[in-house]
Design a protein around this motif. Structure first.
Motif, mmCIF file in Angstrom:
data_model
loop_
_atom_site.group_PDB
_atom_site.id
_atom_site.type_symbol
_atom_site.label_atom_id
_atom_site.label_comp_id
_atom_site.label_asym_id
_atom_site.label_seq_id
_atom_site.Cartn_x
_atom_site.Cartn_y
_atom_site.Cartn_z
ATOM 1 N N HIS A 157 43.760 46.374 30.137
ATOM 2 C CA HIS A 157 44.441 45.219 29.941
ATOM 3 C C HIS A 157 45.502 45.207 29.961
ATOM 4 O O HIS A 157 46.352 45.077 28.861
ATOM 5 C CB HIS A 157 44.330 45.112 28.396
ATOM 6 N N ASN A 175 43.277 32.307 35.424
ATOM 7 C CA ASN A 175 43.192 33.056 36.799
ATOM 8 C C ASN A 175 44.753 33.012 37.588
ATOM 9 O O ASN A 175 45.633 32.097 37.830
ATOM 10 C CB ASN A 175 42.367 32.378 37.740
ATOM 11 N N TYR A 217 40.117 39.526 43.660
ATOM 12 C CA TYR A 217 39.367 38.456 44.001
ATOM 13 C C TYR A 217 38.448 38.551 42.559
ATOM 14 O O TYR A 217 38.654 37.569 41.533
ATOM 15 C CB TYR A 217 39.307 37.760 44.814
ATOM 16 N N GLU A 218 37.872 38.660 42.748
ATOM 17 C CA GLU A 218 36.265 39.311 41.684
ATOM 18 C C GLU A 218 37.099 39.796 40.599
ATOM 19 O O GLU A 218 36.564 38.634 39.270
ATOM 20 C CB GLU A 218 35.733 40.786 42.397
ATOM 21 N N THR A 219 37.591 40.501 40.230
ATOM 22 C CA THR A 219 38.468 41.053 39.013
ATOM 23 C C THR A 219 38.969 39.558 38.088
ATOM 24 O O THR A 219 39.435 40.073 37.130
ATOM 25 C CB THR A 219 39.221 42.292 39.267
ATOM 26 N N TYR A 220 40.627 39.342 39.132
ATOM 27 C CA TYR A 220 40.477 38.218 38.023
ATOM 28 C C TYR A 220 39.982 37.006 38.201
ATOM 29 O O TYR A 220 39.886 36.216 36.324
ATOM 30 C CB TYR A 220 41.977 37.807 38.854
ATOM 31 N N MET A 221 38.860 37.056 38.261
ATOM 32 C CA MET A 221 37.977 35.668 38.266
ATOM 33 C C MET A 221 37.388 35.973 37.105
ATOM 34 O O MET A 221 36.874 35.152 36.421
ATOM 35 C CB MET A 221 36.884 35.814 39.349
ATOM 36 N N ARG A 222 36.969 37.170 36.359
ATOM 37 C CA ARG A 222 36.458 37.519 35.705
ATOM 38 C C ARG A 222 37.639 37.420 33.790
ATOM 39 O O ARG A 222 36.884 37.467 32.692
ATOM 40 C CB ARG A 222 36.000 39.489 35.168
ATOM 41 N N MET A 223 38.358 37.064 34.568
ATOM 42 C CA MET A 223 39.665 36.952 33.024
ATOM 43 C C MET A 223 39.781 35.222 33.016
ATOM 44 O O MET A 223 39.472 34.902 33.677
ATOM 45 C CB MET A 223 40.858 37.741 33.718
ATOM 46 N N ASP A 224 40.045 35.828 31.538
ATOM 47 C CA ASP A 224 40.334 34.549 31.148
ATOM 48 C C ASP A 224 41.066 33.680 31.887
ATOM 49 O O ASP A 224 41.118 31.937 32.753
ATOM 50 C CB ASP A 224 40.569 34.573 29.499
ATOM 51 N N TYR A 244 43.031 47.241 34.839
ATOM 52 C CA TYR A 244 41.916 45.967 34.211
ATOM 53 C C TYR A 244 41.709 46.325 33.391
ATOM 54 O O TYR A 244 41.073 46.075 32.092
ATOM 55 C CB TYR A 244 41.271 45.760 35.152
ATOM 56 N N GLN A 245 40.394 47.910 33.315
ATOM 57 C CA GLN A 245 40.157 48.285 31.771
ATOM 58 C C GLN A 245 40.745 48.557 30.441
ATOM 59 O O GLN A 245 40.387 48.494 29.394
ATOM 60 C CB GLN A 245 39.186 49.821 32.132
#
Length: 394
Positions: free
Chosen positions: A349, A392, A383-390, A346-347
């Motif tokens: 990308h 989903n 779930y929390e990580t993908y929710m932060r992304m533009d 995630y970090q």
């Protein structure tokens, strides 16, 4: 000034594109290495006889090889000609700097910025080659177009945009063929096959890769052949052909891990790391998770020798280790390791690496360990990580 010797960088570049030595060219046209060297340094101009031979050898005209001046209608006057050449040189040098910096930016986890800059650059370069240019400038521009498409192919593949990756690798291969780059032509062809492999079109992918291998055997240098075999090994692993995998990866190791040439052909570092990681993946596919773990430990040792591109490769390695631990039945350890890999992915990308974790989570949720608190924690993390992304995508 009239007696000043000007190197013929065009025939030198044509020779280098094919990976030939001056001695090789001398043998092909029937002269000595010293004479070829003098031609390239501009100390002597080839006679009409040898000009014709060189044109046939490289598939170029006398104008394209710099033996006669470019058409006069390219420029209005000598002064203007010199100014135009200076401007074109400067623009192409700037374009090359952008390409080089873009590779670094991608490795530094800024893919969106790279796509934006390189796409704009490619548009300008495509316009440039449609204008009247000296052969050396046109060749330089095409090389940059090829590299730009190759870079975008890698980024889009990592972003899971496989159709876009296929397009850009195909464009890179097309240009490599046009400029007779005997190393990057099979390299991009095998990468087209790699896209097809990831689209689960395994037999077509294998056909592409084996054609790339055959081309590399005929024309490319050892480093390119090693890289092609390295990618081909993935395909053999996917279809469960253990004997072919072992043969390909063994040859790739000999050519890359010990030849110290892998960086140039593949535009990547850590050849030993990649070899070990491929062996780890293959042994997972072949149902040998403990053997896979041992190879991944070797990959980690290799990775520890350098700081370059650390986040992206760390993510790949941790996720691979997590998958191997899962296959070995060490569920809690697997989740701990793969969670770290997911955060790293995630970090930096890397949707491709993140998607590997999603697939493992699906297995966990459908298996006997779905009630483990660690499984629920992993699900919450995703779930929390993908929710932060533009976008989903969970």
């Amino acid at each position: 000034m009239n007696g000043e010797k000007k190197p013929n960088i065009i025939i030198r570049r044509e020779r280098q594109l094919r990976g030939w030595s001056q001695q090789k060219v001398a043998e092909l046209v029937g002269t000595s290495e010293d004479v070829v060297s003098r031609w390239e340094r501009g100390e002597r101009k080839p006679s009409p006889f040898f000009q014709e031979k060189l044109c046939m050898l490289y598939g170029r005209s006398t104008e394209e090889l710099g033996f006669i001046p470019p058409s006069l209608n390219m420029f209005t006057a000598t002064t203007t000609q010199m100014e135009d050449i200076h401007v074109i040189d400067e623009r192409l040098d700037q374009a090359e700097s952008i390409i080089n910096l873009s590779w670094e930016a991608w490795f530094a986890s800024r893919p969106k910025q790279v796509v934006r800059e390189v796409t704009k650059l490619l548009f300008n370069l495509e316009k440039t080659i449609l204008t009247p240019l000296a052969a050396v400038h046109k060749l330089h521009a095409k090389e940059l177009i090829m590299r730009g498409h190759g870079l975008l192919g890698g980024i889009y593949l990592d972003e899971l945009q496989k159709d876009a990756a296929f397009y850009h690798y195909s464009q890179a291969h097309k240009v490599a063929e046009e400029i007779h780059d005997i190393n990057l032509s099979p390299t991009y062809f095998v990468l087209i096959g790699d896209v097809l492999r990831r689209q689960n079109d395994k037999m077509v992918a294998l056909s592409y890769m084996e054609q790339a291998r055959d081309q590399a055997i005929r024309t490319a240098n050892m480093a390119t052949l090693g890289y092609v075999l390295q990618i081909l090994a993935y395909a053999y692993s996917d279809i469960g052909n253990e004997a072919a995998f072992e043969c390909a990866i063994s040859k790739a190791t000999d050519l890359l891990a010990f030849a110290d040439e892998g960086k140039d052909a593949a535009k990547k570092e850590f050849t030993p790391f990649e070899i070990y990681e491929i062996q780890g993946k293959a042994n997972r596919d072949l149902g040998k998770p403990l053997k896979a773990i041992s190879y991944l430990e070797l990959a980690e040792k290799s990775l520890n020798h350098t700081d370059s591109m650390m986040p992206r490769w760390r993510a790949l390695l941790e996720i691979s280790r997590g998958q191997a631990l899962y296959d070995a039945g060490e569920i809690k350890s697997a989740i701990d390791v793969i969670s770290k890999g997911f955060i790293l992915a995630y970090q930096c990308h890397s949707p491709h690496q993140m998607n590997r974790v999603r697939k493992l989570l699906k297995k966990l949720e459908s298996g006997p360990d779905k009630s483990f608190s660690e499984v629920q924690n992993l699900k919450s993390l995703l779930y929390e990580t993908y929710m932060r992304m533009d976008n989903n995508v969970i």
